[in-house]
Design a protein around this motif. Structure first.
Motif, PDB file in Angstrom:
ATOM      1  N   LEU A   3       0.594  -1.209   0.140  1.00  0.00           N
ATOM      2  CA  LEU A   3       0.129   0.399   0.080  1.00  0.00           C
ATOM      3  C   LEU A   3       0.934   1.175   0.280  1.00  0.00           C
ATOM      4  O   LEU A   3       1.704   1.119   0.704  1.00  0.00           O
ATOM      5  N   GLU A   4       0.760   2.347  -0.795  1.00  0.00           N
ATOM      6  CA  GLU A   4       1.581   3.721  -0.575  1.00  0.00           C
ATOM      7  C   GLU A   4       0.680   4.577  -1.536  1.00  0.00           C
ATOM      8  O   GLU A   4      -0.308   4.188  -2.704  1.00  0.00           O
ATOM      9  N   ALA A   5       0.722   5.728  -1.270  1.00  0.00           N
ATOM     10  CA  ALA A   5       0.686   6.898  -1.315  1.00  0.00           C
ATOM     11  C   ALA A   5       1.315   8.052  -1.266  1.00  0.00           C
ATOM     12  O   ALA A   5       2.022   8.039  -0.694  1.00  0.00           O
ATOM     13  N   VAL A   6       0.628   8.702  -2.200  1.00  0.00           N
ATOM     14  CA  VAL A   6       1.769   9.599  -2.830  1.00  0.00           C
ATOM     15  C   VAL A   6       0.746  10.912  -2.868  1.00  0.00           C
ATOM     16  O   VAL A   6      -0.463  11.299  -3.594  1.00  0.00           O
ATOM     17  N   GLU A   7       1.422  11.719  -1.943  1.00  0.00           N
ATOM     18  CA  GLU A   7       1.114  13.118  -2.163  1.00  0.00           C
ATOM     19  C   GLU A   7      -0.193  13.481  -2.188  1.00  0.00           C
ATOM     20  O   GLU A   7      -1.305  14.106  -2.892  1.00  0.00           O
ATOM     21  N   ALA A  22      -1.251  16.905   0.808  1.00  0.00           N
ATOM     22  CA  ALA A  22       0.129  16.241   0.773  1.00  0.00           C
ATOM     23  C   ALA A  22       0.392  15.001   0.821  1.00  0.00           C
ATOM     24  O   ALA A  22       2.206  15.055   1.600  1.00  0.00           O
ATOM     25  N   VAL A  23      -0.526  14.493   1.855  1.00  0.00           N
ATOM     26  CA  VAL A  23      -0.101  13.420   2.641  1.00  0.00           C
ATOM     27  C   VAL A  23       0.905  12.199   1.766  1.00  0.00           C
ATOM     28  O   VAL A  23      -0.125  11.560   1.227  1.00  0.00           O
ATOM     29  N   ARG A  24       1.740  11.967   2.609  1.00  0.00           N
ATOM     30  CA  ARG A  24       2.556   9.980   2.317  1.00  0.00           C
ATOM     31  C   ARG A  24       2.563   9.106   3.112  1.00  0.00           C
ATOM     32  O   ARG A  24       2.255   9.987   4.196  1.00  0.00           O
ATOM     33  N   CYS A  25       1.889   8.021   2.810  1.00  0.00           N
ATOM     34  CA  CYS A  25       2.493   6.846   3.506  1.00  0.00           C
ATOM     35  C   CYS A  25       2.222   5.660   2.778  1.00  0.00           C
ATOM     36  O   CYS A  25       2.294   5.806   1.846  1.00  0.00           O
ATOM     37  N   ARG A  26       2.937   3.999   3.687  1.00  0.00           N
ATOM     38  CA  ARG A  26       2.915   3.848   2.363  1.00  0.00           C
ATOM     39  C   ARG A  26       3.648   2.613   3.685  1.00  0.00           C
ATOM     40  O   ARG A  26       3.531   2.705   4.878  1.00  0.00           O
ATOM     41  N   THR A  44      -9.612   9.483   9.397  1.00  0.00           N
ATOM     42  CA  THR A  44     -10.301   8.747   8.426  1.00  0.00           C
ATOM     43  C   THR A  44     -10.668   9.153   7.213  1.00  0.00           C
ATOM     44  O   THR A  44     -10.892   8.089   6.733  1.00  0.00           O
ATOM     45  N   THR A  45     -10.377   9.874   6.813  1.00  0.00           N
ATOM     46  CA  THR A  45     -10.548  10.175   5.879  1.00  0.00           C
ATOM     47  C   THR A  45      -9.328  10.085   4.894  1.00  0.00           C
ATOM     48  O   THR A  45      -9.600   8.848   3.646  1.00  0.00           O
ATOM     49  N   LEU A  46      -8.179   9.551   5.915  1.00  0.00           N
ATOM     50  CA  LEU A  46      -6.923   8.810   5.412  1.00  0.00           C
ATOM     51  C   LEU A  46      -8.122   7.209   4.938  1.00  0.00           C
ATOM     52  O   LEU A  46      -7.211   6.589   4.039  1.00  0.00           O
ATOM     53  N   VAL A  47      -8.461   6.600   5.398  1.00  0.00           N
ATOM     54  CA  VAL A  47      -8.866   5.321   5.043  1.00  0.00           C
ATOM     55  C   VAL A  47      -8.866   5.449   3.802  1.00  0.00           C
ATOM     56  O   VAL A  47      -9.736   4.855   3.309  1.00  0.00           O
ATOM     57  N   ARG A  48     -10.727   6.305   4.145  1.00  0.00           N
ATOM     58  CA  ARG A  48     -11.156   6.568   2.943  1.00  0.00           C
ATOM     59  C   ARG A  48     -11.122   6.693   1.467  1.00  0.00           C
ATOM     60  O   ARG A  48     -11.312   6.521   0.451  1.00  0.00           O
ATOM     61  N   ALA A  49      -9.704   8.012   2.180  1.00  0.00           N
ATOM     62  CA  ALA A  49      -8.741   7.755   0.577  1.00  0.00           C
ATOM     63  C   ALA A  49      -7.780   6.782  -0.013  1.00  0.00           C
ATOM     64  O   ALA A  49      -7.840   6.054  -1.127  1.00  0.00           O
ATOM     65  N   LEU A  50      -7.551   5.569   0.946  1.00  0.00           N
ATOM     66  CA  LEU A  50      -6.858   4.816   0.727  1.00  0.00           C
ATOM     67  C   LEU A  50      -7.424   3.386  -0.179  1.00  0.00           C
ATOM     68  O   LEU A  50      -7.257   2.705  -0.525  1.00  0.00           O
ATOM     69  N   THR A  51      -8.485   3.679   0.143  1.00  0.00           N
ATOM     70  CA  THR A  51      -9.534   2.168   0.134  1.00  0.00           C
ATOM     71  C   THR A  51     -10.830   2.899  -0.831  1.00  0.00           C
ATOM     72  O   THR A  51     -11.471   2.356  -1.458  1.00  0.00           O
ATOM     73  N   GLY A  52     -10.575   4.560  -1.953  1.00  0.00           N
ATOM     74  CA  GLY A  52     -11.827   4.378  -2.971  1.00  0.00           C
ATOM     75  C   GLY A  52     -12.843   5.087  -2.415  1.00  0.00           C
ATOM     76  O   GLY A  52     -13.523   5.237  -3.306  1.00  0.00           O
ATOM     77  N   LEU A  53     -13.017   5.266  -0.900  1.00  0.00           N
ATOM     78  CA  LEU A  53     -14.495   5.776  -1.329  1.00  0.00           C
ATOM     79  C   LEU A  53     -14.467   7.524  -1.206  1.00  0.00           C
ATOM     80  O   LEU A  53     -15.165   7.914  -0.849  1.00  0.00           O
ATOM     81  N   VAL A  54     -13.313   8.207  -1.123  1.00  0.00           N
ATOM     82  CA  VAL A  54     -14.001   9.502  -1.058  1.00  0.00           C
ATOM     83  C   VAL A  54     -12.675  10.083  -2.452  1.00  0.00           C
ATOM     84  O   VAL A  54     -11.355   9.608  -2.776  1.00  0.00           O
ATOM     85  N   PRO A  55     -13.475  10.732  -3.634  1.00  0.00           N
ATOM     86  CA  PRO A  55     -12.177  11.348  -4.282  1.00  0.00           C
ATOM     87  C   PRO A  55     -11.320  11.963  -4.159  1.00  0.00           C
ATOM     88  O   PRO A  55     -10.885  13.178  -3.497  1.00  0.00           O
ATOM     89  N   LEU A  56     -10.069  11.781  -5.460  1.00  0.00           N
ATOM     90  CA  LEU A  56      -8.985  13.190  -4.362  1.00  0.00           C
ATOM     91  C   LEU A  56      -9.230  13.854  -5.589  1.00  0.00           C
ATOM     92  O   LEU A  56      -9.309  13.937  -6.768  1.00  0.00           O
ATOM     93  N   ALA A  57      -9.009  14.933  -4.908  1.00  0.00           N
ATOM     94  CA  ALA A  57      -7.452  16.168  -5.923  1.00  0.00           C
ATOM     95  C   ALA A  57      -6.615  16.391  -6.190  1.00  0.00           C
ATOM     96  O   ALA A  57      -6.667  16.765  -7.264  1.00  0.00           O
ATOM     97  N   ARG A  58      -6.269  15.524  -5.639  1.00  0.00           N
ATOM     98  CA  ARG A  58      -4.553  15.352  -6.553  1.00  0.00           C
ATOM     99  C   ARG A  58      -3.885  14.135  -5.553  1.00  0.00           C
ATOM    100  O   ARG A  58      -4.165  13.401  -4.279  1.00  0.00           O
ATOM    101  N   GLY A  59      -3.204  13.658  -6.619  1.00  0.00           N
ATOM    102  CA  GLY A  59      -2.310  12.306  -5.645  1.00  0.00           C
ATOM    103  C   GLY A  59      -2.659  11.074  -6.332  1.00  0.00           C
ATOM    104  O   GLY A  59      -3.083  11.351  -7.274  1.00  0.00           O
ATOM    105  N   THR A  60      -1.977   9.926  -5.683  1.00  0.00           N
ATOM    106  CA  THR A  60      -2.142   8.702  -6.158  1.00  0.00           C
ATOM    107  C   THR A  60      -2.037   7.503  -4.766  1.00  0.00           C
ATOM    108  O   THR A  60      -1.362   7.453  -4.280  1.00  0.00           O
TER     109      THR A  60
END
Length: 263
Positions: A3-7, A22-26, A44-60
């Protein structure tokens, strides 16, 4: 890397600032990452972002090196086991039936469970020390029992990673420790683990690394001893603390009363 999140940047309509900025984690196999921070910091927003439950304005977000958007939901459920923060029991089921729900990512909506699915459920219950609960109704379980069943359901998916949002919320000391010992044991056997928690001291003892968020931004990341520094924790939580060291080397945070000093 599992699992990897960039910006990552997430914005909610009407909010003055990004929920994540600009959150990064791995997280790698055999590693437990604890994400901490004050209320509203973006955990909790980070969990939602990592699992595709909230749209990203930026990042991968990448799962096993593949961008999140390239995964079908059923494919993703075979890799990521997610235990959300809150879950009410609306329709009571036998525990074995509740855990079987974790198999439907592999079965499909109309698939009937076979021998392999029943074996996976039994194995998941055993790994969570919940075998004896199999025939119980979910509405008869204690808080700690229900948490073990929820983790078992995620394990029945046979994932490569577990993502847990506040798995020890509302539990007493014994059940907090049981859940964290369970998670640590699963990670030690090869799963990647990401846990959202308010429990700084327990996170310091169980996690390999910590990520500290404040107002949607990463304030510190690394080994618990590098993250839980007195100045950093006092600033992030807006309260003075002292930081001591437990006999195993883990830092332990002590909130100070008015007039006390850390000296």
């Amino acid at each position: 890397m599992i699992l990897e999140a960039v910006e990552l940047e997430v914005r909610y309509r009407g909010a003055e600032r990004p929920a994540l900025d600009a959150v990064r984690c791995r997280v790698a196999p055999g590693e437990l990452l604890a994400v901490a921070g004050p209320n509203g910091s973006g955990k909790t927003t980070l969990v939602r972002a990592l699992t595709g439950l909230v749209p990203l304005a930026r990042g991968t977000v990448r799962i096993q090196g593949r961008e999140l958007g390239a995964w079908r939901r059923d494919e993703l459920a075979r890799v990521l086991g997610v235990v959300p923060q809150r879950e009410d029991i609306v329709f009571p089921l036998r525990v074995e039936e509740a855990v079987m729900l974790g198999r439907y990512a592999r079965l499909g909506a109309l698939g009937a469970p076979g021998a392999a699915d029943h074996a996976a459920v039994r194995a998941a219950l055993a790994r969570c020390d919940a075998d004896a609960l199999a025939s119980r109704s979910t509405d008869t379980l204690s808080g700690g029992e229900w948490q073990r069943v929820r983790v078992a359901r995620a394990l029945a998916q046979e994932p490569s990673a577990l993502v847990l949002d506040e798995p020890t919320a509302s539990l007493d000391v014994r059940h907090e420790m049981e859940i964290l010992e369970l998670i640590r044991g699963l990670v030690d056997h090869g799963l990647a683990g990401l846990v959202i928690t308010h429990q700084l001291n327990l996170a310091a003892r169980f996690a390999d690394r910590m990520l500290l968020l404040d107002e949607g931004r990463v304030v510190a990341e690394g080994a618990p001893a590098d993250v839980l520094r007195r100045e950093t924790v006092s600033r992030v939580f807006r309260w003075p603390v002292a930081v001591t060291t437990w006999c195993d080397g883990a830092p332990q945070v002590v909130p100070l009363r008015p007039g006390e000093t850390a000296e």
